[in-house]
Design a protein around this motif. Structure first.
Motif, PDB file in Angstrom:
ATOM      1  N   UNK A   1     -44.965  60.114  15.133  1.00  0.00           N
ATOM      2  CA  UNK A   1     -44.601  61.420  15.688  1.00  0.00           C
ATOM      3  C   UNK A   1     -43.150  61.747  15.357  1.00  0.00           C
ATOM      4  N   UNK A   2     -42.854  63.042  15.338  1.00  0.00           N
ATOM      5  CA  UNK A   2     -41.505  63.492  14.998  1.00  0.00           C
ATOM      6  C   UNK A   2     -40.441  62.820  15.867  1.00  0.00           C
ATOM      7  N   UNK A   3     -40.727  62.681  17.155  1.00  0.00           N
ATOM      8  CA  UNK A   3     -39.736  62.094  18.059  1.00  0.00           C
ATOM      9  C   UNK A   3     -39.401  60.665  17.638  1.00  0.00           C
ATOM     10  N   UNK A   4     -40.395  59.922  17.164  1.00  0.00           N
ATOM     11  CA  UNK A   4     -40.141  58.548  16.726  1.00  0.00           C
ATOM     12  C   UNK A   4     -39.388  58.527  15.402  1.00  0.00           C
ATOM     13  N   UNK A   5     -39.758  59.419  14.491  1.00  0.00           N
ATOM     14  CA  UNK A   5     -39.053  59.449  13.203  1.00  0.00           C
ATOM     15  C   UNK A   5     -37.578  59.785  13.403  1.00  0.00           C
ATOM     16  N   UNK A   6     -37.304  60.694  14.324  1.00  0.00           N
ATOM     17  CA  UNK A   6     -35.911  61.062  14.589  1.00  0.00           C
ATOM     18  C   UNK A   6     -35.149  59.902  15.231  1.00  0.00           C
ATOM     19  N   UNK A   7     -35.794  59.223  16.169  1.00  0.00           N
ATOM     20  CA  UNK A   7     -35.130  58.095  16.816  1.00  0.00           C
ATOM     21  C   UNK A   7     -34.887  56.954  15.831  1.00  0.00           C
ATOM     22  N   UNK A   8     -35.836  56.727  14.925  1.00  0.00           N
ATOM     23  CA  UNK A   8     -35.636  55.682  13.918  1.00  0.00           C
ATOM     24  C   UNK A   8     -34.530  56.076  12.939  1.00  0.00           C
ATOM     25  N   UNK A   9     -34.427  57.367  12.625  1.00  0.00           N
ATOM     26  CA  UNK A   9     -33.331  57.830  11.770  1.00  0.00           C
ATOM     27  C   UNK A   9     -31.987  57.610  12.454  1.00  0.00           C
ATOM     28  N   UNK A  10     -31.969  57.767  13.766  1.00  0.00           N
ATOM     29  CA  UNK A  10     -30.732  57.501  14.508  1.00  0.00           C
ATOM     30  C   UNK A  10     -30.366  56.020  14.454  1.00  0.00           C
ATOM     31  N   UNK A  11     -31.379  55.167  14.469  1.00  0.00           N
ATOM     32  CA  UNK A  11     -31.115  53.736  14.318  1.00  0.00           C
ATOM     33  C   UNK A  11     -30.566  53.441  12.930  1.00  0.00           C
ATOM     34  N   UNK A  12     -31.077  54.143  11.913  1.00  0.00           N
ATOM     35  CA  UNK A  12     -30.534  54.006  10.561  1.00  0.00           C
ATOM     36  C   UNK A  12     -29.065  54.419  10.539  1.00  0.00           C
ATOM     37  N   UNK A  13     -28.758  55.542  11.192  1.00  0.00           N
ATOM     38  CA  UNK A  13     -27.362  55.990  11.286  1.00  0.00           C
ATOM     39  C   UNK A  13     -26.523  54.946  12.006  1.00  0.00           C
ATOM     40  N   UNK A  14     -27.114  54.296  13.005  1.00  0.00           N
ATOM     41  CA  UNK A  14     -26.402  53.245  13.720  1.00  0.00           C
ATOM     42  C   UNK A  14     -26.087  52.055  12.834  1.00  0.00           C
ATOM     43  N   UNK A  15     -27.004  51.732  11.921  1.00  0.00           N
ATOM     44  CA  UNK A  15     -26.749  50.649  10.964  1.00  0.00           C
ATOM     45  C   UNK A  15     -25.537  50.990  10.092  1.00  0.00           C
ATOM     46  N   UNK A  16     -25.441  52.257   9.685  1.00  0.00           N
ATOM     47  CA  UNK A  16     -24.303  52.690   8.871  1.00  0.00           C
ATOM     48  C   UNK A  16     -23.017  52.660   9.689  1.00  0.00           C
ATOM     49  N   UNK A  17     -23.111  53.120  10.939  1.00  0.00           N
ATOM     50  CA  UNK A  17     -21.936  53.104  11.804  1.00  0.00           C
ATOM     51  C   UNK A  17     -21.416  51.686  12.002  1.00  0.00           C
ATOM     52  N   UNK A  18     -22.342  50.722  11.983  1.00  0.00           N
ATOM     53  CA  UNK A  18     -21.966  49.324  12.172  1.00  0.00           C
ATOM     54  C   UNK A  18     -21.059  48.781  11.087  1.00  0.00           C
ATOM     55  N   UNK A  19     -21.048  49.434   9.931  1.00  0.00           N
ATOM     56  CA  UNK A  19     -20.152  49.015   8.842  1.00  0.00           C
ATOM     57  C   UNK A  19     -19.063  50.081   8.599  1.00  0.00           C
ATOM     58  N   UNK A  20     -18.861  50.929   9.587  1.00  0.00           N
ATOM     59  CA  UNK A  20     -17.744  51.863   9.530  1.00  0.00           C
ATOM     60  C   UNK A  20     -18.011  53.178   8.830  1.00  0.00           C
ATOM     61  N   UNK A  21     -19.289  53.507   8.594  1.00  0.00           N
ATOM     62  CA  UNK A  21     -19.631  54.763   7.929  1.00  0.00           C
ATOM     63  C   UNK A  21     -20.015  55.803   8.978  1.00  0.00           C
ATOM     64  N   UNK A  22     -19.368  56.951   8.938  1.00  0.00           N
ATOM     65  CA  UNK A  22     -19.671  58.018   9.886  1.00  0.00           C
ATOM     66  C   UNK A  22     -20.987  58.679   9.476  1.00  0.00           C
ATOM     67  N   UNK A  23     -21.969  58.636  10.370  1.00  0.00           N
ATOM     68  CA  UNK A  23     -23.292  59.190  10.058  1.00  0.00           C
ATOM     69  C   UNK A  23     -23.875  59.835  11.310  1.00  0.00           C
ATOM     70  N   UNK A  24     -24.529  60.953  11.114  1.00  0.00           N
ATOM     71  CA  UNK A  24     -25.214  61.623  12.216  1.00  0.00           C
ATOM     72  C   UNK A  24     -26.578  62.084  11.735  1.00  0.00           C
ATOM     73  N   UNK A  25     -27.473  62.304  12.676  1.00  0.00           N
ATOM     74  CA  UNK A  25     -28.839  62.710  12.361  1.00  0.00           C
ATOM     75  C   UNK A  25     -29.047  64.158  12.762  1.00  0.00           C
ATOM     76  N   UNK A  26     -29.667  64.911  11.869  1.00  0.00           N
ATOM     77  CA  UNK A  26     -30.012  66.297  12.160  1.00  0.00           C
ATOM     78  C   UNK A  26     -31.515  66.417  12.358  1.00  0.00           C
ATOM     79  N   UNK A  27     -31.896  67.078  13.450  1.00  0.00           N
ATOM     80  CA  UNK A  27     -33.298  67.358  13.690  1.00  0.00           C
ATOM     81  C   UNK A  27     -33.627  68.817  13.440  1.00  0.00           C
TER      82      UNK A  27
END
Length: 198
Positions: free
Chosen positions: A49-75
């Motif tokens: 579902x869209x809600x899960x895909x968006x939340x998983x994309x946020x986790x991907x952004x979190x992985x990037x943030x973990x190495x100092x990369x500024x990332x945000x998710x757009x829905x």
């Protein structure tokens, strides 16, 4: 400021998505990643579902943030509740960042079909392109870039043979996907029983 836009279905996000973003960060030096969860008009349905895909994309952004990369998710594409085309997304992002440098990340296969995209001729005035593909593959598609000014398309050698389809099929079959999916996303999939996981 340099903004890099990366759109996809992220059904689910996996290590190739992460690796591509990390490689793009190293080569393109963006100030910000904008990850957009797509509502592809050519795809009939998504496995999650869209809600899960968006939340998983946020986790991907979190992985990037973990190495100092500024990332945000757009829905934004999901919120439209109707099919979204790349040019619409780019125009939306351009409306938010009217004076910033904008680069769109796409795969080699998508680039090969770019002349079939809605209003593709408008893209050169809106953004630059970074095309990720196998060595020599994207180079053969230079004819496609005639509409883009010199330097507006950058071809980057990138071959990471993992796909969301492969991940979904492996999970449905009960096979482990350790090493193919970031751990935060893997745990999310298991927690919510996505793709037939138990």
């Amino acid at each position: 400021m340099h903004v890099v836009l990366y759109g996809g279905s992220f059904d689910p996000p996996h290590n190739a998505h992460l690796a591509l973003c990390l490689f793009a960060a190293e080569l393109l030096h963006p100030d910000r990643f904008l990850i957009s969860v797509s509502n592809n008009p050519f795809k009939r349905r998504y496995a999650a579902a869209d809600v899960h895909r968006k939340k998983m994309a946020r986790l991907l952004a979190g992985e990037l943030a973990g190495v100092g990369i500024v990332a945000e998710v757009s829905g934004w594409e999901l919120e439209k509740k109707q099919p979204s085309y790349t040019v619409d997304l780019v125009r939306y992002v351009r409306s938010i960042y009217p004076h910033e440098r904008l680069t769109l990340l796409i795969g080699e296969d998508s680039y090969r079909e770019i002349t079939t995209w809605k209003s593709w001729e408008s893209l050169p005035s809106l953004c630059n392109l970074a095309v990720f593909g196998r060595s020599g593959g994207a180079e053969t598609s230079h004819a496609q870039s005639d509409a883009f000014t010199e330097g507006a398309v950058r071809f980057i050698d990138f071959d990471y043979p993992v796909s969301s389809t492969q991940i979904r099929e492996a999970i449905a079959a009960g096979r482990k996907v350790t090493g193919l999916v970031p751990s935060s996303i893997r745990h999310y999939i298991a927690e919510h029983g996505l793709y037939g996981s138990v």
